[in-house]
Motif scaffolding. Sequence first.
Motif, short mmCIF file in Angstrom:
data_model
loop_
_atom_site.label_atom_id
_atom_site.label_comp_id
_atom_site.label_asym_id
_atom_site.label_seq_id
_atom_site.Cartn_x
_atom_site.Cartn_y
_atom_site.Cartn_z
N HIS A 28 3.65 29.55 41.28
CA HIS A 28 4.99 29.84 40.80
C HIS A 28 4.98 29.94 39.28
N ASP A 29 5.47 31.04 38.78
CA ASP A 29 5.56 31.23 37.34
C ASP A 29 6.95 30.76 36.89
N SER A 30 7.13 29.44 36.94
CA SER A 30 8.43 28.86 36.67
C SER A 30 8.24 27.46 36.13
N VAL A 31 9.21 27.00 35.32
CA VAL A 31 9.17 25.62 34.85
C VAL A 31 9.74 24.67 35.90
N PHE A 32 10.37 25.23 36.95
CA PHE A 32 10.91 24.38 38.01
C PHE A 32 9.75 23.68 38.71
N PRO A 33 9.86 22.38 38.97
CA PRO A 33 8.75 21.62 39.55
C PRO A 33 8.61 21.80 41.07
N TRP A 34 8.21 23.00 41.48
CA TRP A 34 8.08 23.30 42.91
C TRP A 34 7.06 22.42 43.61
N GLY A 35 5.99 22.06 42.94
CA GLY A 35 4.96 21.23 43.56
C GLY A 35 5.47 19.85 43.93
N THR A 36 6.13 19.20 42.99
CA THR A 36 6.69 17.88 43.26
C THR A 36 7.76 17.95 44.32
N THR A 37 8.60 18.96 44.24
CA THR A 37 9.66 19.12 45.23
C THR A 37 9.06 19.30 46.62
N THR A 38 8.01 20.08 46.73
CA THR A 38 7.37 20.32 48.02
C THR A 38 6.80 19.05 48.62
N VAL A 39 6.06 18.27 47.83
CA VAL A 39 5.48 17.05 48.39
C VAL A 39 6.55 16.03 48.74
N ASN A 40 7.62 15.97 47.95
CA ASN A 40 8.69 15.02 48.26
C ASN A 40 9.43 15.40 49.54
N VAL A 41 9.71 16.67 49.73
CA VAL A 41 10.41 17.11 50.94
C VAL A 41 9.49 16.96 52.16
N LEU A 86 13.04 18.76 32.01
CA LEU A 86 13.83 19.99 32.08
C LEU A 86 15.08 19.88 31.21
N ALA A 87 15.75 18.74 31.29
CA ALA A 87 16.97 18.54 30.48
C ALA A 87 16.64 18.56 28.99
N GLN A 88 15.54 17.93 28.59
CA GLN A 88 15.15 17.91 27.19
C GLN A 88 14.79 19.30 26.67
N GLU A 89 14.27 20.13 27.56
CA GLU A 89 13.89 21.50 27.17
C GLU A 89 15.08 22.45 27.28
N ARG A 90 16.26 21.88 27.42
CA ARG A 90 17.51 22.64 27.51
C ARG A 90 17.59 23.53 28.75
N ALA A 91 16.83 23.17 29.76
CA ALA A 91 16.92 23.86 31.05
C ALA A 91 17.80 22.99 31.95
N ARG A 92 19.02 22.75 31.48
CA ARG A 92 19.91 21.81 32.16
C ARG A 92 20.26 22.28 33.57
N LEU A 94 18.38 23.96 35.59
CA LEU A 94 17.23 23.65 36.44
C LEU A 94 17.10 22.15 36.70
N ALA A 95 17.46 21.33 35.71
CA ALA A 95 17.42 19.88 35.90
C ALA A 95 18.41 19.46 37.00
N VAL A 96 19.62 19.98 36.92
CA VAL A 96 20.63 19.66 37.93
C VAL A 96 20.22 20.24 39.28
N ALA A 97 19.69 21.46 39.27
CA ALA A 97 19.24 22.09 40.51
C ALA A 97 18.11 21.29 41.14
N ASN A 98 17.22 20.76 40.31
CA ASN A 98 16.12 19.95 40.82
C ASN A 98 16.64 18.72 41.54
N VAL A 99 17.59 18.04 40.93
CA VAL A 99 18.16 16.84 41.56
C VAL A 99 18.89 17.22 42.85
N ALA A 100 19.76 18.21 42.78
CA ALA A 100 20.55 18.59 43.96
C ALA A 100 19.66 19.07 45.09
N PHE A 101 18.74 19.96 44.78
CA PHE A 101 17.89 20.52 45.83
C PHE A 101 16.99 19.45 46.44
N THR A 102 16.37 18.63 45.60
CA THR A 102 15.46 17.61 46.11
C THR A 102 16.18 16.61 46.99
#
Length: 122
Positions: A28-41, A86-92, A94-102
């Motif tokens: 994934h060419d993204s800053v979204f943490p797909w790997g962590t999300t995948t293992v957690n789900v 993500l929040a510190q990098e101003r990708a707020r 994505l940070a909220v999406a990470n929490v909600a999706f996970t």
Amino acid sequence: MILLLVALGGAVGAPLRYLADRFVQQRHDSVFPWGTTTVNVAGAALLGVLAGIGTALPGNLAAFLGTGFCGALTTYSTFGYETVRLAQERARFLAVANVAFTVVAGIGAAVLGYSTTASFAT
């Protein structure tokens, strides 16, 4: 004996988490943490399956798989760290999406795992 099984489960789950995280994230060419999300789900789904099986699963195996393997496979600390990053990098968004999706996907996966195996335990 159970402590040893939990440790062995963790010894299998931790490297698998690392490898799965890297495998997924590299695709994934993204800053979204797909790997962590995948293992957690995936870990939530497996733990749901184990909970659904319930007492039909021997205690030693439940300790190995549930506490040891799933405990090491999933990672709340990395999830928290990546969300803050993500929040510190101003990708707020994505940070909220990470929490909600996970949270939604993890609970959904656990419910699905549980509901598919609960009938086998009776």
